[in-house]
Design a protein around this motif. Structure first.
Motif, short mmCIF file in Angstrom:
data_model
loop_
_atom_site.label_atom_id
_atom_site.label_comp_id
_atom_site.label_asym_id
_atom_site.label_seq_id
_atom_site.Cartn_x
_atom_site.Cartn_y
_atom_site.Cartn_z
N ARG A 26 0.84 -1.21 0.00
CA ARG A 26 0.00 0.00 0.00
C ARG A 26 0.87 1.25 0.00
N ASN A 27 1.97 1.21 0.76
CA ASN A 27 2.91 2.33 0.74
C ASN A 27 3.53 2.49 -0.64
N ALA A 28 3.83 1.36 -1.28
CA ALA A 28 4.41 1.40 -2.63
C ALA A 28 3.41 1.97 -3.62
N GLU A 29 2.13 1.65 -3.46
CA GLU A 29 1.09 2.21 -4.33
C GLU A 29 1.06 3.74 -4.21
N ARG A 30 1.06 4.21 -2.97
CA ARG A 30 1.01 5.66 -2.76
C ARG A 30 2.27 6.33 -3.32
N ALA A 31 3.42 5.68 -3.11
CA ALA A 31 4.67 6.25 -3.60
C ALA A 31 4.70 6.29 -5.13
N MET A 32 4.23 5.22 -5.78
CA MET A 32 4.22 5.20 -7.24
C MET A 32 3.21 6.18 -7.81
N SER A 33 2.09 6.36 -7.14
CA SER A 33 1.10 7.36 -7.58
C SER A 33 1.67 8.76 -7.49
N ALA A 34 2.39 9.04 -6.39
CA ALA A 34 3.02 10.36 -6.24
C ALA A 34 4.10 10.55 -7.30
N LEU A 35 4.87 9.49 -7.56
CA LEU A 35 5.90 9.57 -8.60
C LEU A 35 5.27 9.82 -9.96
N GLY A 36 4.20 9.07 -10.27
CA GLY A 36 3.52 9.24 -11.55
C GLY A 36 2.97 10.65 -11.72
N GLU A 37 2.46 11.23 -10.64
CA GLU A 37 1.95 12.60 -10.70
C GLU A 37 3.05 13.57 -11.11
N ASN A 38 4.25 13.38 -10.56
CA ASN A 38 5.39 14.24 -10.93
C ASN A 38 5.81 14.02 -12.38
N LEU A 39 5.94 12.75 -12.76
CA LEU A 39 6.42 12.45 -14.11
C LEU A 39 5.44 12.91 -15.18
N ASN A 40 4.15 12.94 -14.86
CA ASN A 40 3.15 13.33 -15.85
C ASN A 40 3.19 14.81 -16.19
N ASP A 41 3.98 15.59 -15.46
CA ASP A 41 4.10 17.02 -15.79
C ASP A 41 4.62 17.24 -17.20
N ILE A 42 5.47 16.33 -17.71
CA ILE A 42 5.98 16.51 -19.08
C ILE A 42 4.88 16.27 -20.11
N GLN A 43 3.81 15.60 -19.69
CA GLN A 43 2.68 15.35 -20.57
C GLN A 43 1.68 16.51 -20.53
N ARG A 44 1.49 17.07 -19.34
CA ARG A 44 0.50 18.13 -19.16
C ARG A 44 0.98 19.49 -19.64
N ASN A 45 2.29 19.71 -19.57
CA ASN A 45 2.83 21.03 -19.88
C ASN A 45 3.95 20.89 -20.91
N SER A 46 3.75 21.45 -22.09
CA SER A 46 4.74 21.33 -23.16
C SER A 46 6.03 22.06 -22.84
N GLY A 47 6.01 22.96 -21.86
CA GLY A 47 7.21 23.70 -21.50
C GLY A 47 8.11 22.95 -20.53
N ILE A 48 7.62 21.80 -20.01
CA ILE A 48 8.40 21.01 -19.06
C ILE A 48 8.94 19.78 -19.78
N GLN A 49 10.24 19.63 -19.80
CA GLN A 49 10.86 18.50 -20.51
C GLN A 49 11.53 17.50 -19.57
N GLU A 50 11.57 17.82 -18.29
CA GLU A 50 12.22 16.91 -17.35
C GLU A 50 11.56 17.03 -15.98
N ARG A 51 11.37 15.89 -15.36
CA ARG A 51 10.80 15.86 -14.02
C ARG A 51 11.44 14.72 -13.23
N SER A 52 11.48 14.87 -11.90
CA SER A 52 12.06 13.85 -11.02
C SER A 52 11.14 13.58 -9.84
N GLY A 53 11.30 12.40 -9.27
CA GLY A 53 10.58 12.03 -8.07
C GLY A 53 11.35 10.93 -7.36
#
Length: 254
Positions: free
Chosen positions: A58-85
């Protein structure tokens, strides 16, 4: 005059029988106590182990969801080309691969094979794939579920469909790391392709045996307004007049 001499032993008075009975009772009670403690220890220990493993996932689920939210910034915003988590391994393994779910999108000439970032603990899997997060069991695609849906929108009122996916590419450099440390995961956009067409409807088919999360993808499409056909593993957006397909190809490093 009465003499004092040795007393005769009174046979058959039950004293020895009572002594034997008390010993047997003691042994039985002691055995019951030891057996009960052993049973409680075994069942309690297993329950604690199961609880610990469940909480860890369950902790891993929450951690991966938080990571995915960060990584998806390159999809939502064309001005962002790199993200980390960050992702805490906690005894598990995180890996990247080019070979994930293969999607046939009816308006594209070629199939899209999605790469993924996967956290594995024993046979349990949690994957960031296509911009969504899925949980599954190794070798059991029908037991998978979607935790965070990819961006797959079917709007029958506006007669539009939007398919926006992140395709992880390792360029043949697939990576894997395990242990108990916290790993920093970085995603870097390589290129983005956008295709908009006028259509009557659009289909997304999950290629046979290509996905460890087939059931998760079916639920993701169904929950996003697509009509799912189990027989053909296909989601359909009926009456769509316009479809936009956006594929972000990215590389993940850690």
């Amino acid at each position: 005059m009465t003499g004092i001499g040795p007393r005769e032993r009174n046979e058959g008075n039950g004293t020895d029988d009572r002594a034997v009975s008390e010993v047997i009772a003691f042994v039985l009670v002691f055995a019951i106590i030891i057996g009960s403690v052993g049973i409680l220890y075994m069942t309690g220990f297993q329950s604690m182990t199961d609880f610990q493993e469940g909480e860890q996932m369950r902790n891993a689920e929450r951690a991966m969801s938080a990571l995915g939210e960060n990584l998806n910034d390159i999809q939502r915003n064309s001005g962002i080309q790199e993200r980390s988590g960050e992702l805490s391994l906690r005894g598990g393994t995180v890996s990247t691969t080019d070979g994930g779910t293969e999607l046939n999108i009816s308006v594209l000439e070629d199939n899209v094979t999605l790469g993924s970032v996967t956290y594995q603990q024993d046979s349990s899997l949690i994957a960031y794939e296509g911009g969504g997060v899925f949980r599954g069991v190794e070798g059991e695609p029908d037991q998978s579920v979607v935790l965070d849906r990819p961006r797959l929108t079917c709007n029958t009122e506006s007669k539009t469909a939007v398919i926006s996916l992140i395709n992880i590419s390792s360029d043949g450099d697939e990576r894997s790391i395990g242990g108990d440390d916290t790993v920093e995961v970085t995603i870097v956009e390589n290129k983005t392709e956008v295709n908009t067409e006028s259509v009557e409807d659009v289909n997304i088919t999950v290629a046979d045996d290509s996905s460890s999360y087939r059931n998760g993808w079916s639920r993701a499409l169904n929950q996003s307004g697509w009509e799912w056909d189990d027989d053909n593993d296909t989601g359909t957006c009926d009456d769509a007049e316009t479809v936009t397909v956006r594929i972000v190809e990215a590389k993940v490093e850690f």
